[in-house]
Write an enzyme that holds these catalytic residues in place. Structure first.
Site, mmCIF file in Angstrom:
data_model
loop_
_atom_site.group_PDB
_atom_site.id
_atom_site.type_symbol
_atom_site.label_atom_id
_atom_site.label_comp_id
_atom_site.label_asym_id
_atom_site.label_seq_id
_atom_site.Cartn_x
_atom_site.Cartn_y
_atom_site.Cartn_z
ATOM 1 N N ASN A 1 -0.582 2.792 -3.993
ATOM 2 C CA ASN A 1 -0.440 3.177 -2.584
ATOM 3 C C ASN A 1 -1.586 4.052 -2.133
ATOM 4 O O ASN A 1 -2.202 4.764 -2.909
ATOM 5 C CB ASN A 1 0.902 3.872 -2.357
ATOM 6 C CG ASN A 1 0.914 5.322 -2.751
ATOM 7 O OD1 ASN A 1 0.263 6.132 -2.106
ATOM 8 N ND2 ASN A 1 1.617 5.661 -3.802
ATOM 9 N N CYS A 2 -1.835 3.960 -0.845
ATOM 10 C CA CYS A 2 -2.813 4.860 -0.241
ATOM 11 C C CYS A 2 -2.154 5.680 0.852
ATOM 12 O O CYS A 2 -2.634 6.729 1.213
ATOM 13 C CB CYS A 2 -3.971 4.097 0.361
ATOM 14 S SG CYS A 2 -4.629 2.812 -0.679
ATOM 15 N N VAL A 3 -1.051 5.182 1.404
ATOM 16 C CA VAL A 3 -0.325 5.829 2.499
ATOM 17 C C VAL A 3 -1.352 6.349 3.499
ATOM 18 O O VAL A 3 -2.107 5.580 4.059
ATOM 19 C CB VAL A 3 0.589 6.964 1.986
ATOM 20 C CG1 VAL A 3 1.658 7.291 3.009
ATOM 21 C CG2 VAL A 3 1.260 6.566 0.695
ATOM 22 N N SER A 4 -1.413 7.633 3.731
ATOM 23 C CA SER A 4 -2.561 8.220 4.398
ATOM 24 C C SER A 4 -3.293 8.904 3.264
ATOM 25 O O SER A 4 -2.689 9.660 2.514
ATOM 26 C CB SER A 4 -2.106 9.216 5.454
ATOM 27 O OG SER A 4 -1.514 8.515 6.519
ATOM 28 N N LEU B 1 0.815 -1.217 0.000
ATOM 29 C CA LEU B 1 0.000 0.000 0.000
ATOM 30 C C LEU B 1 0.848 1.268 0.000
ATOM 31 O O LEU B 1 0.356 2.347 0.298
ATOM 32 C CB LEU B 1 -0.973 0.029 1.182
ATOM 33 C CG LEU B 1 -2.112 -0.979 1.145
ATOM 34 C CD1 LEU B 1 -3.008 -0.800 2.355
ATOM 35 C CD2 LEU B 1 -2.924 -0.833 -0.116
#
Lengths: 430, 348, 74
Positions: free
Chosen positions: A243-246, A211
């Protein structure tokens, strides 16, 4: 490379018996699209399509990615190239049609803690750019044989292929407007505007694992050495998000396709400066990778004769170190820098915002404090699963209230503090 | 429309007397008192000071929690639109009292306007809770301080609380970052900034680099074999299931967990709650973040005296520095109490 | 957090991104392997990996035994 972008403005999105683009309405045959997507992976357990429009009382969460339907027209190359055999051709040239105003959004069971929220109306809508697009939402669930990596991979594939499938509906539609973007081969580009300062763009991409990954022509960028890219390549989906990271400072594939620094640098190309090109670099998990990548970045920037560069970060925390390294090393080499970041200054904005700092970082654009709290009222419809509100990055125990409203940090809202500068949120001292 | 203002004064400026009256407890008077009367006149039809809270400086500072409680009750009852406190100049105790008033009001959603000398400790400690004008060192500068505060009050009224930046409004920086929507998107502002920086013209950064403070290094550990070590991490290692629901980002708490009798951490006993990195390596073997296995070996071999039975953990991801500082201070106290010699801190 | 602990007892910071550790003000710094696994490496054989971890912890203990006047990376 010269690319013509033909925009077809989408005014409405609907389901219907035949998939087509007709008088600015995109009609989708649900069964045909589901049948196409089901074929992609045998581990897909279910697929459900819905439409979310601006102003709807609709919440979409947890969101994996947002993608814009585009198609190559009458030329070589494929949108989102390099992922399948036979699709290795370079992109960024020729003609591309864009279904402007709509997006494909993927959701489903949570993979990690990183996925975010899109509200189509209410206070949350102000913070996400995807409250103003007509969204085809795909809820994709996978079977238990998938681990987290497989799960992310399957949903990513479903989103990209859905966007390509819809994009193809625009192949033979006459666009309402055509924009042309061109960057010439290095020596020719330098010669075109010899008296203007040469500038470029350092495009930092998340590359830290599950992610947190990004792909360039299908290659996981954690394994690349920083490389040169024609700015138009992104417009054909050369960079895609895994990715989503935040969610707030996640660069969705949509934002890469519309990569704002690139579009805005083109605006004064040939008048204020000579926009030479883009360096694609990563944000890896070891110190030696960070040192090596920033050294390569500076080497390439000097090799191209840049006098100044815009550097955009993706994510926060340890990538702040990559950002500062790129900045300090570029400035030390005599290349002026402008940085794009966001802030984690605490819920009341009282804290230091970055994990790292350097005195040469004297021209910084901030895209907002991600820790700010926001309360999102209950919506009539939830597409996906709102029960994850307490665990997504930006949520906390008790985020989801009994009445369906949610209190979270902006961090949980997709694109709220986009570090590519896609949105208008920013921060000031008070 | 007239807004309702409650004023806070110490014994001296409320004309109760000097140091000999600094012990008087908190009281509420109707209408403006002392300097408040002047402020009230200057605000004419725009605002009215309905009440004045008066308290002796010594009393306030010696009975802080009692005073906070009292302030909460008074403000809850009076429901003012605005609190004005001071100016406190460089009077330390008065500054602390004005700051505390501002903090209490802030927690109740009420704005406070005050004035202080920049070196007054009340500014440094409470600046985030109030809009404070800069005043001179002593009451001799009252003549300048009052109009400055009145200007700020007018601005508060005219802008309906949207005060703007310290430079625009004329208050001392509060050290806080406030979100707003800009006219242009970030990428466009970046290009504008680039053009200015290239041209050598003036440009302003939107985020000045912070200065981080330093602490003196502690003297070294003398004898490993008698020392007690504790493990602390910001990598989010927690007992399986994350019993205290430590957030995956922007942690609002830290955890304190026993490892008594545990030889190592395993995928069955522990996991990470951290959302900022790929969790798989840590979840498969949490010793990769919190090296319990190795330290237990060393304890058994007599290399180290002992490993503290508790470990401390939080999620560093997106967690504000101020929070981290608070957790660090509490953890340090607990470690010291438990007789720990030194700490091993791991970060991801 | 490290700095608050340093106010009462010696502390060693095992961290991958040494520049951040330096910027925020840790005094005794031991560089770690990688962000997701500071004291390990999933690609190694388990015994080798534990040996690596032991080496890092020993280095951290040496750091704690060393008198320093300024920030030091071990």
């Amino acid at each position: 490379m010269k690319l013509e972008l033909g925009n077809i403005h989408v005014r409405d999105l609907a389901f219907g018996p035949v998939s087509e683009v007709k008088e600015n309405t995109v009609v989708i045959d649900q069964q045909a699209l589901i049948a196409h997507l089901t074929e992609l992976d045998h581990r897909i357990r279910s697929l459900e399509l819905s439409i979310a429009k601006p102003g709807d009382s609709t919440r979409i969460m947890p969101v994996k990615d947002v993608i814009e339907p585009r198609v190559k027209v009458g030329c070589e190359g494929d949108i989102f190239p390099g992922r399948h055999l036979g699709e290795e051709a370079m992109v960024g040239e020729g003609r591309t049609h864009v279904l402007k105003g709509m997006a494909v959004v993927t959701t489903g069971e949570i993979v990690g803690f990183q996925e975010g929220i899109i509200d189509m109306s209410g206070p949350g809508a102000d913070y996400t750019p995807f409250s103003s697009t007509l969204n085809l939402v795909i809820q994709c669930e996978v079977d238990d044989s998938c681990n987290q990596y497989d799960h992310e991979g399957v949903v990513r594939l479903v989103g990209l292929e859905a966007a390509r499938w819809i994009g193809r509906l625009a192949e033979h539609v006459e666009p309402q407007e055509i924009e042309t973007y061109e960057t010439k081969p290095l020596l020719e580009q330098a010669a075109q505007f010899p008296h203007l300062p040469k500038v470029g763009y350092v495009y930092m991409l998340q590359s830290q694992g599950l992610l947190h990954d990004t792909y360039y022509y299908g290659v996981d960028v954690k394994g690349i050495l920083p490389t040169l890219m024609y700015p138009t390549e992104v417009m054909d989906g050369a960079i895609i998000s895994g990715n989503c990271v935040s969610a707030c400072d996640k660069n969705t594939s949509f934002v890469h396709q519309n990569s704002p620094v690139i579009y805005d640098l083109y605006r004064h190309h040939g008048t204020k400066y000579n926009f030479m090109g883009v360096i694609v670099t990563n944000e890896n998990v070891t110190l030696k990778d960070k040192e090596r990548s920033s050294n390569f970045t500076v080497k390439l920037a000097k090799q191209m004769g840049w006098e100044a560069a815009i550097v955009s970060e993706e994510g926060f925390g340890n990538p702040d170190a990559d950002l500062m390294m790129n900045c300090a090393k570029l400035e030390a080499a005599g290349i002026k820098t402008v940085l794009l970041t966001d802030e984690y200054a605490g819920q009341n904005g009282e804290s230091q915002s970055l994990a790292d700092s350097h005195k040469s970082a004297d021209a910084v654009i901030t895209n907002g404090n991600a820790n700010q709290l926001v309360t999102l009222p209950a919506m009539n419809t939830v597409i996906g699963h709102d029960r994850y509100a307490d665990v997504v990055a930006g949520g906390f125990n008790g985020s989801l209230h009994e009445d369906g409203s949610i209190t979270v940090e902006l961090q949980a809202i997709i694109g709220a503090t986009s570090e590519l500068g896609f949105h208008t949120l920013t921060t000031k001292a008070s | 429309m007239t807004i309702k203002v409650v004023y806070y004064l110490n014994q001296f400026f409320a004309q109760k007397g000097g140091e000999e009256m600094a012990h008087i407890p908190m009281e509420v008077a109707e209408g403006p008192v002392g300097v408040g009367a002047q402020v009230n006149t200057m605000l004419k039809d725009k605002a009215e000071i309905t009440h004045t809270i008066i308290c002796g400086d010594s009393y306030f500072n010696e009975n802080e929690s009692l005073c906070c409680h009292g302030l909460q009750e008074i403000l809850a009852q009076l429901k003012p639109d605005l609190v004005v406190a001071g100016p406190a100049f460089n009077a330390g105790r008065y500054g602390m009292a004005c700051g505390t008033v501002a903090k209490v009001a802030h927690e109740m959603g009420i704005t406070t306007i005050s004035g202080m000398y920049p070196e007054n400790p009340g500014y440094e400690l409470f600046r985030q809770y109030a809009y404070m004008v800069e005043t001179g060192n002593s009451a001799a500068s009252m003549r300048k301080a009052v109009p400055a505060m009145v200007n700020l009050i007018n601005r508060f009224i005219d802008t309906e609380g949207e005060m703007g930046s310290p430079e625009e409004a004329g208050y001392m920086a509060r050290g806080i970052r406030v979100n707003f929507f800009a006219q242009k998107r970030g990428s466009e502002r970046a290009v504008d900034l680039l053009i200015n920086k290239l041209a050598g013209s003036e440009y302003t950064t939107e985020y000045p680099m912070p200065v981080f403070d330093r602490v003196e290094p502690q003297p070294p550990v003398e004898m490993l074999s008698t020392a007690k070590f504790a493990l602390v991490t910001s990598g989010g290692v927690v007992p399986k299931g994350n019993p205290d629901h430590i957030e995956s980002s922007s942690a609002s708490k830290y955890g304190e967990y026993s490892i008594q009798g545990l030889e190592c951490l395993t995928e069955d006993t522990h996991e990470t709650a951290h959302g900022g990195y790929d969790p798989v390596a840590c979840n498969n073997n949490p010793n990769r973040v919190l090296p319990v296995d190795v330290l237990r070996d060393m304890e058994r071999e007599g290399v180290i005296g002992s490993l503290h039975d508790m470990f401390y953990t939080t999620v560093g991801n997106g967690t504000a520095v101020a929070k981290a500082k608070e957790y660090g201070a509490e953890i340090a106290m607990k470690l010291q109490k438990a007789g720990v010699t030194a700490a091993i801190f791991t970060s991801t | 957090m490290v700095k608050e602990i340093e106010k009462v007892m010696p502390v060693v910071h095992i961290a991958t991104v040494v520049p951040i550790s330096k910027t925020v003000g840790a005094n005794r710094i031991v560089p770690a392997v990688a962000i997701p696994h500071p004291l390990g490496n999933p690609t190694m054989q388990p015994a080798e990996e534990k040996y690596l971890r032991r080496q890092l912890v020993e280095k951290a203990l040496r750091a704690l035994q060393t008198k320093i006047d300024d920030q030091t990376v071990f």
